[in-house]
Design an enzyme around this catalytic site. Structure first.
Site, short mmCIF file in Angstrom:
data_model
loop_
_atom_site.label_atom_id
_atom_site.label_comp_id
_atom_site.label_asym_id
_atom_site.label_seq_id
_atom_site.Cartn_x
_atom_site.Cartn_y
_atom_site.Cartn_z
CE LYS A 295 -2.85 3.26 0.96
NZ LYS A 295 -4.16 3.70 0.59
CB CYS B 244 -3.27 9.06 1.13
SG CYS B 244 -4.91 8.84 1.80
N1 SAJ Z 1 -1.66 15.33 -8.21
C1 SAJ Z 1 -0.77 16.00 -9.01
N2 SAJ Z 1 -0.51 15.52 -10.25
C2 SAJ Z 1 -1.12 14.39 -10.73
C3 SAJ Z 1 -2.01 13.70 -9.90
C4 SAJ Z 1 -2.26 14.19 -8.63
O1 SAJ Z 1 -0.20 17.03 -8.62
O2 SAJ Z 1 -0.84 14.02 -11.88
C5 SAJ Z 1 -1.96 15.83 -6.86
C6 SAJ Z 1 -3.44 16.09 -6.61
O3 SAJ Z 1 -3.81 17.34 -7.11
C7 SAJ Z 1 -3.52 16.01 -5.12
C8 SAJ Z 1 -2.50 14.94 -4.78
O4 SAJ Z 1 -1.67 14.81 -5.92
O5 SAJ Z 1 -3.15 17.23 -4.49
C9 SAJ Z 1 -3.07 13.59 -4.44
O6 SAJ Z 1 -4.21 13.30 -5.24
P1 SAJ Z 1 -4.43 11.90 -5.95
O7 SAJ Z 1 -5.66 11.99 -6.76
O8 SAJ Z 1 -3.20 11.47 -6.65
O9 SAJ Z 1 -4.57 10.86 -4.76
P2 SAJ Z 1 -5.45 10.82 -3.40
O10 SAJ Z 1 -4.59 11.28 -2.28
O11 SAJ Z 1 -6.76 11.47 -3.57
O12 SAJ Z 1 -5.66 9.24 -3.27
C10 SAJ Z 1 -4.52 8.40 -3.23
C11 SAJ Z 1 -4.74 7.27 -4.26
N3 SAJ Z 1 -3.51 6.52 -4.43
C12 SAJ Z 1 -3.04 6.18 -5.66
O13 SAJ Z 1 -3.58 6.53 -6.68
C13 SAJ Z 1 -1.83 5.32 -5.71
C14 SAJ Z 1 -5.86 6.37 -3.78
O14 SAJ Z 1 -6.00 5.25 -4.64
C15 SAJ Z 1 -5.56 5.88 -2.35
O15 SAJ Z 1 -6.60 5.04 -1.86
C16 SAJ Z 1 -5.48 7.09 -1.45
O16 SAJ Z 1 -4.38 7.89 -1.91
C17 SAJ Z 1 -5.26 6.61 -0.03
O17 SAJ Z 1 -6.23 6.59 0.73
O18 SAJ Z 1 -4.16 6.17 0.28
#
Ligand code: SAJ
Length: 434
Positions: free
Chosen positions: A204, A258
């Site tokens: 994870k 996360c």
């Molecule tokens: N972000 C970027 N660039 C990107 C993608 C995201 O800057 O290309 C930023 C987003 O704007 C945000 C942050 O990253 O600020 C995190 O957002 P996210 O959509 O990547 O992820 P979370 O935190 O909403 O959810 C993550 C997910 N993990 C993965 O995709 C590996 C989700 O599947 C997990 O269940 C969750 O963390 C968790 O609970 O751990």
């Protein structure tokens, strides 16, 4: 089966609802009485799509009940927070420990305990197991113990709870099989059996770390691209046409509860973090970079006003934990006007005095009253610059003609690249992007 879900937060709540809708008798327990009161009253405060109707249905049917006390159950699901201590970069496992202490006296032979919260490797074996075994039952034979990490994406939780593959790692094969059977009832994707709980915990963390490091790469690419006059997103999109390249998007920082925390959990009992720690610093440094760039382009004004649009950590959600928008706002407030001595001089020569930047915040999704969020027209009225920090849908349709009359300045930093840049440039705006 009777399932007691410990923790009615953003994972416990939807999981309880889905378990109830798939035929289980579910009790939702939380140490925070207001969460129980809300549930009993059918008050759902989350914006998560689909959650409200699912919960109301589960509560109305009686399959889900809220309880101020934990109850004996065939399955105990632990869905409690595991915050990061920002100073030590170590996980605060006190909620997991408290859950274990709560469950131990209720545990009966044959019951199963599943930890879903994200934790450092070995937590299930080294912290949870000894507490649960204290009264004499042995894990793996007399009761069952497993880790099955949640992997759902905020904003798409209900869909991903059923559609994502699931990993289950138990203490002994019986624990794994019995824990997996619970998920089999509602997970439509594959359920993978890890050899033990520590592997499931590790995997994870690796998944979220992979995303963090990939975003750090995108952010560094954005900074490099700016120095070469190259559009970073166009370049990333072209780079991604290669079959073995898949770079994510740059942004103002990585928010949420996360991804900014989990990579540090890998360092809980190891000193091997290197690239992973660098990536964390790169992503945390984006607020500074955005502010530096903005101030470099901001015409000299004695006391500038900057509107920050978007406090939620990503688009169309209400969660603002580890918010990049707030990090930018705080960074702006901590900078007395300038980024350089030349600017300071220019301001003074213009007859102005050095004052802190007036930062105004907007986000219609976030409801926290303590944040001093203001309506959009008030935030933009007379603003010298606007920063878009979150990709909420409504920001993409902002009208440059309207903003021309509302704002004093013409500087926009679109950190999420949601605006049609050509249109804004044609309307006289100086548009910065990442
Ligand atoms: N972000 C970027 N660039 C990107 C993608 C995201 O800057 O290309 C930023 C987003 O704007 C945000 C942050 O990253 O600020 C995190 O957002 P996210 O959509 O990547 O992820 P979370 O935190 O909403 O959810 C993550 C997910 N993990 C993965 O995709 C590996 C989700 O599947 C997990 O269940 C969750 O963390 C968790 O609970 O751990």
């Amino acid at each position: 089966m009777t399932v007691c879900v410990h923790g009615m937060g953003y994972i416990g709540l939807p999981t309880a609802a889905i378990l109830a809708s798939s035929g289980h008798d579910v009790v939702g327990y939380d140490t925070d009485p207001s969460k129980i009161d809300d549930l009993e009253a059918g008050t759902i405060r989350s914006e998560e799509p689909g959650l409200r109707s699912l919960l109301i249905e589960a509560l109305d049917s009686g399959a889900l009940t809220a309880s101020p006390d934990p109850v004996p159950a065939a399955y105990h699901l632990i869905c409690v927070p595991t915050p990061l201590d920002h100073e030590t970069k170590r996980a605060d496992l006190s909620y997991v420990v408290a859950s274990a202490e709560t469950i131990a006296p209720l545990l009966r032979e044959g019951d199963t305990v599943i930890l879903e919260s994200t934790v450092p490797p070995r937590t299930t074996e080294d912290i949870l197991r000894p507490i649960l075994e204290r009264d004499g039952f042995e894990a793996g034979s007399e009761f069952y113990l497993a880790h099955s990490p949640e992997t759902v994406l905020p904003g798409d939780v209900i869909n991903e709870l059923t559609k994502n593959d699931r990993i289950v790692g138990g203490v002994g094969t019986n624990s794994t099989t019995i824990a997996a059977a619970l998920y089999d009832g509602f997970v439509e994707a594959e359920i993978h059996q890890a050899p033990d709980p520590s592997t499931a915990e590790f995997v994870k963390l690796v998944q979220n770390t992979y995303r963090d490091v990939n975003i750090a790469l995108a952010n560094e690419i954005a900074k490099l691209a700016a120095d070469y006059g190259v559009d970073s997103r166009g370049a990333i999109s072209l780079a991604n046409t290669h079959p073995r390249v898949d770079i994510l998007q740059p942004g103002p920082g990585v928010g949420g509860h996360c991804i900014p925390l989990d990579p540090w959990f890998l360092g809980h009992e190891s000193d091997q973090l290197d690239v992973i720690a660098r990536a964390r610093h790169v992503n945390d440094g984006m607020a500074d970079y955005v502010v530096d760039q903005l101030l470099e382009h901001l015409p000299s004004t004695p006391n500038p006003t900057v509107a920050v649009l978007g406090i939620a950590y990503k688009g169309n959600i209400d969660d603002y934990r580890e918010s990049p928008g707030l990090a930018i706002a705080r960074t702006l407030q901590a900078r007395p006007i300038t980024g350089s001595e030349e600017r300071e001089m220019a301001v003074v020569l213009d007859g102005g005095s050095l004052q802190n930047i007036d930062v105004r915040l907007h986000d219609d999704h976030v409801t926290d009253q303590t944040l001093d969020l203001q309506p959009l027209d008030e935030v933009l009225d007379g603003a010298d610059a606007m920063i878009i920090a979150t990709d909420h849908d409504e920001y993409a349709t902002l009208d440059p003609e309207e903003l021309q009359s509302l704002m004093d300045g013409r500087l926009v930093f679109d950190t999420r690249a949601v605006l049609r840049k050509a249109e804004w440039t044609a309307a006289g705006f100086d548009v910065l992007t990442l």
